[in-house]
Scaffold this motif. Sequence first.
Motif, mmCIF file in Angstrom:
data_model
loop_
_atom_site.group_PDB
_atom_site.id
_atom_site.type_symbol
_atom_site.label_atom_id
_atom_site.label_comp_id
_atom_site.label_asym_id
_atom_site.label_seq_id
_atom_site.Cartn_x
_atom_site.Cartn_y
_atom_site.Cartn_z
ATOM 1 N N CYS A 26 1.000 -1.149 0.031
ATOM 2 C CA CYS A 26 -0.047 -0.001 0.034
ATOM 3 C C CYS A 26 0.678 1.466 -0.019
ATOM 4 C CB CYS A 26 -1.019 0.026 1.183
ATOM 5 S SG CYS A 26 -2.298 -1.187 1.251
ATOM 6 N N GLU A 27 0.386 2.435 -0.663
ATOM 7 C CA GLU A 27 1.108 3.577 -0.594
ATOM 8 C C GLU A 27 1.053 3.985 0.810
ATOM 9 O OE1 GLU A 27 -1.652 6.026 -2.906
ATOM 10 O OE2 GLU A 27 -0.661 5.101 -4.935
ATOM 11 N N ASN A 28 1.983 4.805 1.216
ATOM 12 C CA ASN A 28 2.409 5.495 2.518
ATOM 13 C C ASN A 28 2.611 4.129 3.490
ATOM 14 O OD1 ASN A 28 1.804 7.968 1.591
ATOM 15 N ND2 ASN A 28 -0.116 7.876 1.663
ATOM 16 N N ASP A 68 -8.477 0.618 0.101
ATOM 17 C CA ASP A 68 -9.228 0.688 -1.226
ATOM 18 C C ASP A 68 -9.357 -0.848 -1.808
ATOM 19 O OD1 ASP A 68 -10.068 0.990 -4.093
ATOM 20 O OD2 ASP A 68 -8.861 2.698 -4.252
ATOM 21 N N PRO A 69 -10.064 -1.467 -1.265
ATOM 22 C CA PRO A 69 -10.395 -2.728 -1.786
ATOM 23 C C PRO A 69 -10.545 -3.012 -3.132
ATOM 24 C CG PRO A 69 -12.313 -2.201 -0.507
ATOM 25 C CD PRO A 69 -11.144 -1.010 -0.233
ATOM 26 N N ALA A 93 -9.102 -1.148 -5.621
ATOM 27 C CA ALA A 93 -7.859 -1.275 -6.119
ATOM 28 C C ALA A 93 -7.059 -2.369 -6.103
ATOM 29 C CB ALA A 93 -6.951 -0.140 -5.394
ATOM 30 N N LEU A 94 -7.455 -3.223 -5.005
ATOM 31 C CA LEU A 94 -6.750 -4.490 -4.672
ATOM 32 C C LEU A 94 -7.199 -5.457 -5.646
ATOM 33 C CD1 LEU A 94 -4.913 -6.498 -2.911
ATOM 34 C CD2 LEU A 94 -6.939 -6.648 -1.397
ATOM 35 N N GLU A 95 -8.561 -5.578 -5.809
ATOM 36 C CA GLU A 95 -9.207 -6.371 -6.846
ATOM 37 C C GLU A 95 -8.722 -6.016 -8.080
ATOM 38 O OE1 GLU A 95 -11.773 -9.432 -7.507
ATOM 39 O OE2 GLU A 95 -12.669 -7.921 -5.826
ATOM 40 N N ARG A 96 -8.564 -4.924 -8.635
ATOM 41 C CA ARG A 96 -8.212 -4.553 -9.926
ATOM 42 C C ARG A 96 -6.643 -5.427 -9.980
ATOM 43 N NH1 ARG A 96 -10.732 0.342 -9.222
ATOM 44 N NH2 ARG A 96 -8.651 1.297 -8.739
ATOM 45 N N ALA A 97 -5.770 -4.865 -9.087
ATOM 46 C CA ALA A 97 -4.503 -5.263 -9.361
ATOM 47 C C ALA A 97 -4.319 -6.908 -9.338
ATOM 48 C CB ALA A 97 -3.620 -4.719 -8.055
ATOM 49 N N LEU A 98 -5.107 -7.695 -8.636
ATOM 50 C CA LEU A 98 -5.073 -8.656 -8.826
ATOM 51 C C LEU A 98 -5.783 -9.511 -10.035
ATOM 52 C CD1 LEU A 98 -6.088 -9.978 -5.254
ATOM 53 C CD2 LEU A 98 -3.975 -10.204 -6.086
ATOM 54 N N ILE A 99 -6.722 -8.933 -10.639
ATOM 55 C CA ILE A 99 -7.246 -9.392 -12.002
ATOM 56 C C ILE A 99 -6.248 -8.976 -13.074
ATOM 57 C CG2 ILE A 99 -8.932 -8.750 -13.671
ATOM 58 C CD1 ILE A 99 -11.081 -7.789 -11.303
ATOM 59 N N GLU A 100 -5.559 -7.846 -12.994
ATOM 60 C CA GLU A 100 -4.509 -7.459 -13.977
ATOM 61 C C GLU A 100 -3.335 -8.435 -13.776
ATOM 62 O OE1 GLU A 100 -4.099 -3.457 -13.313
ATOM 63 O OE2 GLU A 100 -5.955 -2.892 -14.001
ATOM 64 N N ASN A 101 -3.073 -8.832 -12.861
ATOM 65 C CA ASN A 101 -1.715 -9.612 -12.548
ATOM 66 C C ASN A 101 -1.777 -11.043 -11.816
ATOM 67 O OD1 ASN A 101 0.862 -10.614 -11.724
ATOM 68 N ND2 ASN A 101 1.626 -8.637 -11.964
ATOM 69 N N LYS A 102 -1.674 -12.106 -12.489
ATOM 70 C CA LYS A 102 -1.827 -13.367 -11.880
ATOM 71 C C LYS A 102 -0.798 -13.940 -11.234
ATOM 72 C CE LYS A 102 -5.941 -13.467 -13.966
ATOM 73 N NZ LYS A 102 -7.179 -13.319 -13.114
ATOM 74 N N ASN A 103 0.495 -13.278 -11.290
ATOM 75 C CA ASN A 103 1.414 -13.704 -10.283
ATOM 76 C C ASN A 103 1.652 -13.131 -9.127
ATOM 77 O OD1 ASN A 103 2.329 -15.203 -12.735
ATOM 78 N ND2 ASN A 103 3.187 -13.708 -13.730
ATOM 79 N N ALA A 127 -10.365 -7.074 2.364
ATOM 80 C CA ALA A 127 -9.210 -7.641 1.731
ATOM 81 C C ALA A 127 -8.738 -8.725 1.901
ATOM 82 C CB ALA A 127 -7.870 -6.535 2.356
ATOM 83 N N LYS A 128 -9.234 -9.214 2.943
ATOM 84 C CA LYS A 128 -9.085 -11.008 3.350
ATOM 85 C C LYS A 128 -9.973 -11.743 2.337
ATOM 86 C CE LYS A 128 -8.428 -14.868 5.377
ATOM 87 N NZ LYS A 128 -7.314 -15.750 5.122
ATOM 88 N N ALA A 129 -10.837 -11.335 2.101
ATOM 89 C CA ALA A 129 -11.902 -12.152 1.003
ATOM 90 C C ALA A 129 -11.121 -12.026 -0.290
ATOM 91 C CB ALA A 129 -13.420 -11.446 1.306
#
Length: 426
Positions: free
Chosen positions: A142-144, A180-181, A183-193, A219-221
């Motif tokens: 996360c930022e900051n 920002d859940p 943003a977390l979801e987007r990052a995981l959709i865009e990167n499978k690694n 975030a956990k879910a």
Amino acid sequence: MITEDQLTSQEAIALEEKHGAHNYHPLPVVLSRGEGVFVWDVEGKKYYDFLSAYSAVNQGHCHPAIVDAMNKQAQTLTLTSRAFHNDILGRYEAFATDYFKFDKLLPMNTGAEAVETAIKIARKWAYEKKGVKEQDAQIIVCENNFHGRTTTIISFSNDEGARKNFGPYTPGFIKIPYDDPKALERALIENKNVAGFLVEPIQGEAGVYTPSDDFMKQAKAICEKHNVLFIADEIQTGIARTGALLAVCGNCTCEGHCERQETYSRPDILILGKALSGGAYPVSAVLADDEIMNVIQPGQHGSTFGGNPVAGAVAMAALNVVKDENLAQNARKLGELFRAKLNEYIKDSTIVNLVRGRGLLNAIVINDTEDSSTAWDICVALKENGLLAKPTHGNIIRFAPPLVMNEEQLLDCVAIITKTLGDFEK
């Protein structure tokens, strides 16, 4: 009282200035003794400690049970390295894994070491269990954030004071906004690694930035949905500081972890330090269940001092104090009182914009720019009035007293804080 061989504050500060690296900017106070919620400087002046060594001293300064455990073990056996077994490590590991409800514990010394350890475990798990191609594993942060100051950790910091001129930086991290859940979801959709999501339940160094009540749960879910490890850095927030055993426990104040608690977002990897020893000794740990921790095999990670007998004895004593003295419950009760009193004050304040926090991890936001000296000047004035605190991010003052504080002491501290702030009102 100053003895013949005792330094004055000015002499001690001058020695540090001349012979020490200038990697800190401490308040002009030289401490020589501590007990409970109090510390004394070399001239004998008494202060309330409202920083607790960045939440390492949750159990209070020099808690007799912790000091006794340390002294007894130090006179028996201090270090064997992990080349041999010792008769304390297994007891400590069994005690701590039962206390926090995980299968395995990997012992280290400092918080930054524990974070580095968690990163290594997560990446190895991704390669060997998730099927990520070697060298491709990513960690979302996360930022900051503040997770330490090693080269790897500053590589994913956006604090230029910690980063500038220390590169080249370590790759393998994706940064998203905090709390920002989506943003977390987007990052995981865009990167499978992605191997894991490393997060502080409350961002302490960022000014006790407290996220939405359901951020950890969401975030956990999301991590579970995408087969990504949820990694909680509870080095500063853990061990009763926020009014629960762990900050990811939300409002739960039970002694262990109650799976029925809807607010508990159980980490896949838990990172602990600081108050794990009550501030008496460097002790940190990474906890996880077998499926994750068993990716580490002999020779793949370690530490000469990690898991030493003194550390194990101290940590068990420190955790017993938290349970026996109901420190989570006390932190929750006094934290609510502290925020209520400060919020009452700032209704008519021109110098403070906001009070925020959870339990006895709180902060006030000063009505000035980050590059101003106002927060620093207030902390210097607080010192003169008998209370020690420290600014962070320029215009924020963090308040985190030992959790052994009682209500009378807390109200005395509130009076000191409000009186001092009053002197800065326009």
